[in-house]
Every structure is written in C-alpha cells, then in structure tokens.
Design an enzyme around this catalytic site. Structure first.
Site, PDB file in Angstrom:
ATOM      1  N   LYS A   1      38.128  46.060  27.025  1.00 60.90           N
ATOM      2  CA  LYS A   1      37.891  46.468  28.404  1.00 60.90           C
ATOM      3  C   LYS A   1      38.224  47.945  28.552  1.00 60.90           C
ATOM      4  O   LYS A   1      39.285  48.398  28.148  1.00 60.90           O
ATOM      5  CB  LYS A   1      38.762  45.649  29.358  1.00 60.90           C
ATOM      6  CG  LYS A   1      38.552  46.002  30.828  1.00 60.90           C
ATOM      7  CD  LYS A   1      39.349  45.087  31.745  1.00 60.90           C
ATOM      8  CE  LYS A   1      40.744  45.581  32.001  1.00 60.90           C
ATOM      9  NZ  LYS A   1      40.814  46.782  32.854  1.00 60.90           N
TER      10      LYS A   1
ATOM     11  N   ASP B   1      35.016  48.212  33.184  1.00 60.69           N
ATOM     12  CA  ASP B   1      35.728  47.779  34.395  1.00 60.69           C
ATOM     13  C   ASP B   1      35.837  48.944  35.379  1.00 60.69           C
ATOM     14  O   ASP B   1      36.891  49.553  35.513  1.00 60.69           O
ATOM     15  CB  ASP B   1      37.118  47.275  33.949  1.00 60.69           C
ATOM     16  CG  ASP B   1      37.995  46.831  35.101  1.00 60.69           C
ATOM     17  OD1 ASP B   1      37.461  46.470  36.161  1.00 60.69           O
ATOM     18  OD2 ASP B   1      39.236  46.845  34.922  1.00 60.69           O
TER      19      ASP B   1
ATOM     20  N   LYS C   1      34.624  48.655  38.650  1.00 58.03           N
ATOM     21  CA  LYS C   1      34.772  48.074  40.006  1.00 58.03           C
ATOM     22  C   LYS C   1      33.998  48.839  41.074  1.00 58.03           C
ATOM     23  O   LYS C   1      34.567  49.366  42.035  1.00 58.03           O
ATOM     24  CB  LYS C   1      36.254  48.026  40.403  1.00 58.03           C
ATOM     25  CG  LYS C   1      37.149  47.234  39.467  1.00 58.03           C
ATOM     26  CD  LYS C   1      38.567  47.140  40.025  1.00 58.03           C
ATOM     27  CE  LYS C   1      39.513  46.365  39.138  1.00 58.03           C
ATOM     28  NZ  LYS C   1      39.860  47.025  37.878  1.00 58.03           N
TER      29      LYS C   1
ATOM     30  N   ASP D   1      30.229  50.341  46.953  1.00 56.19           N
ATOM     31  CA  ASP D   1      29.543  51.405  47.702  1.00 56.19           C
ATOM     32  C   ASP D   1      28.337  50.763  48.388  1.00 56.19           C
ATOM     33  O   ASP D   1      28.185  49.535  48.357  1.00 56.19           O
ATOM     34  CB  ASP D   1      29.124  52.517  46.709  1.00 56.19           C
ATOM     35  CG  ASP D   1      29.102  53.892  47.359  1.00 56.19           C
ATOM     36  OD1 ASP D   1      28.536  54.021  48.463  1.00 56.19           O
ATOM     37  OD2 ASP D   1      29.624  54.845  46.754  1.00 56.19           O
TER      38      ASP D   1
ATOM     39  N   THR E   1      45.045  41.927  42.318  1.00 47.65           N
ATOM     40  CA  THR E   1      46.319  41.218  42.184  1.00 47.65           C
ATOM     41  C   THR E   1      47.491  42.019  42.760  1.00 47.65           C
ATOM     42  O   THR E   1      48.571  41.492  42.941  1.00 47.65           O
ATOM     43  CB  THR E   1      46.604  40.861  40.703  1.00 47.65           C
ATOM     44  OG1 THR E   1      46.238  41.980  39.900  1.00 47.65           O
ATOM     45  CG2 THR E   1      45.812  39.666  40.266  1.00 47.65           C
TER      46      THR E   1
ATOM     47  N   ARG F   1      48.979  45.384  27.848  1.00 50.41           N
ATOM     48  CA  ARG F   1      50.237  45.811  27.242  1.00 50.41           C
ATOM     49  C   ARG F   1      50.854  44.863  26.220  1.00 50.41           C
ATOM     50  O   ARG F   1      51.404  45.347  25.214  1.00 50.41           O
ATOM     51  CB  ARG F   1      51.235  46.195  28.353  1.00 50.41           C
ATOM     52  CG  ARG F   1      50.825  47.508  29.023  1.00 50.41           C
ATOM     53  CD  ARG F   1      51.439  47.692  30.390  1.00 50.41           C
ATOM     54  NE  ARG F   1      50.855  46.781  31.356  1.00 50.41           N
ATOM     55  CZ  ARG F   1      51.142  46.782  32.649  1.00 50.41           C
ATOM     56  NH1 ARG F   1      52.022  47.645  33.115  1.00 50.41           N
ATOM     57  NH2 ARG F   1      50.559  45.928  33.468  1.00 50.41           N
TER      58      ARG F   1
END
Ligand code: C5P
Length: 238
Positions: A31, A58, A60, A63, A122, A215
């Site tokens: 990603k 990614d 996002k 618009d 999130t 991570r």
C-alpha cells in the site's frame, strides 16, 4: 482467506523498493499512501507495478465527481491494482470513480483496478461525527456507507476490524473488506496510534478480505520474518 498487504509508510522510494523486495513472495501486495506518493510520485508506483507488484494506491480521493473521475483515471495509468475514494463523497462521486476505472483500464488495455471506499476514518469517534452533523451511531454510519459504496458499484470498503463482521453480513460474500488496525498475537502488542484493533486470525475470521499491516512489519528488525508470522497466523484463522 484473507490476503496480507503491507503499508509502505516510509520516507523514501529507495526504502519502499527495498522493503517490497525483502517482502516479495510473503505479502500479497503493498500500500502506498499520500506521503510516499507526494514524495515520489507515479514513477514509484509504475516501477513497482511494472515488476508485477500489486499496489493499493491509498490516496482517498474526495472531490466533485468529475475531478474524482479524472484522478481515478490518472491512478489507473500507474498500473495500480486497487484505488480508493471517500464514501462520504456520495453515490454520484463513487459512481464516477467506478466508471472512470472501467473506462480508463479498457482504453489502456489493462485489467480494471478494484475501487473501494473509506467509510469512517479510524481516527474519528462518535463525538467527531456528531460535530460534523452525523447523529446516528458510528457503527450504523459505517454500515450505511458500506451499503452506499456497494450500491454505487464499488468493489469494497476500508473499515476497522470491529466493523468487518457487520459489513460482511450487510454486503455479502463478494464485497472486499480491507482492514487496517491489525495488532496483537503475531502482529505484536505495540498499538501505536491504533485504537480499534484485532489480531490477524481474528480479523480473517470476522470476514476481512485484505489485512493492511504497516509498523508491525516495516518497523520490525526482521520485516520478512514478521510478515511470515502474520501470514501464517492468517492461514490459521481460515
Ligand atoms: O502501521 P499500521 O499497521 O498502523 O498501518 C496501518 C495503515 O493503514 C496506515 O497506512 C494507515 O494510514 C492506514 N489506515 C488506517 N486506518 C484507516 C485507513 C487507513 O490505519 N481507517
């Protein structure tokens, strides 16, 4: 069975390529988010997709429909395998995104990327939603946005692991659910800034199609070993 995507949240294209090569054959895709894309641009995506790596771009998009359609068209030209938009941009915007993905890939003779929608970030909670005028509970809002994305013809959504089972039952077996926030068990106990988390096997059991893990893999001393342990746990969760 869920597939494992690694979030290449790193500071340079060089490091991203190094990690992609280290993780080759263990992860099912990578990603690339807005930071790395802003630093390195479409050339990095192209380089990875030319090598056969599946890239979830990614970015996002959110618009007006025409602008999102043009942005999705540009993303398709990088060879991205999956792209995303915000469901809160509305059904016409999502329809425009789906149409642009289909038309551009047909024109370029490429396979069509999956187009998915972000439901609720999130990092947002019920108070943040209410401040923005959303009165219904966060959980209901997420499921409603997932239904909207499906109605607009999108392939799936990004959602926290806690919402996966409800979305799976609302949207059926073929709808892709992409789940970040993977922690615990083989993904380690360090939560970082993730609040609503779940372990890899549990997330697969809840119905996630793709797990996005950053991570716990990229910050590990042995990223390949860390990814292998997570992939093994995912298989055990089937
Ligand atoms: O390092 P970590 O495993 O927390 O990385 C999760 C990845 O998924 C990050 O790239 C993060 O930006 C992304 N993400 C997320 N929550 C969302 C959407 C994307 O954590 N709702």
């Amino acid at each position: 069975m869920g597939q494992l995507l690694v979030a290449l949240d790193v500071e340079s294209g060089h490091r991203a390529l190094e990690l992609a090569s280290t993780l080759h054959g263990v992860v099912d895709g990578v990603k690339i988010g807005s930071r790395l894309f802003t630093l390195e641009g479409p050339a990095l995506v192209r380089r990875l997709t030319d090598e056969g790596t599946r890239v979830f771009l990614d970015l996002k998009f959110h618009d007006i429909p025409n602008t999102v359609a043009q942005a999705v068209g540009a993303a398709v030209a990088t060879g991205a395998w999956m792209v995303n938009v915000h469901a809160s941009g509305g059904i016409p915007m999502m329809q425009a995104a789906a149409r642009a993905a289909a038309e551009t890939s047909a024109r370029l003779g490429q396979s069509r990327p999956l187009v998915i929608a972000v439901t609720v970030l999130t990092s947002m909670d019920e108070n943040t939603l209410r401040a923005g005028g959303v009165e219904r509970p966060l959980f209901d809002h997420v499921v409603a946005l997932a239904r909207m994305a499906q109605q607009a013809g999108l392939d799936g959504v990004v959602a926290s692991p806690q919402e996966t089972a409800a979305i799976r039952s609302a949207c059926g077996p073929d709808f892709a659910i992409v789940t970040p926030g993977i922690r615990g068990a083989s993904a380690g106990s360090e939560k970082n800034d993730q609040a609503r988390t779940m372990g890899p096997a549990e997330a697969v059991k809840a119905g996630a199609s793709y797990l996005v893990v950053g991570r716990p893999i990229i910050a590990a001393s042995d990223p390949r070993g860390a990814a292998e342990r997570i992939a093994d746990e995912m298989k055990a969760g089937v």
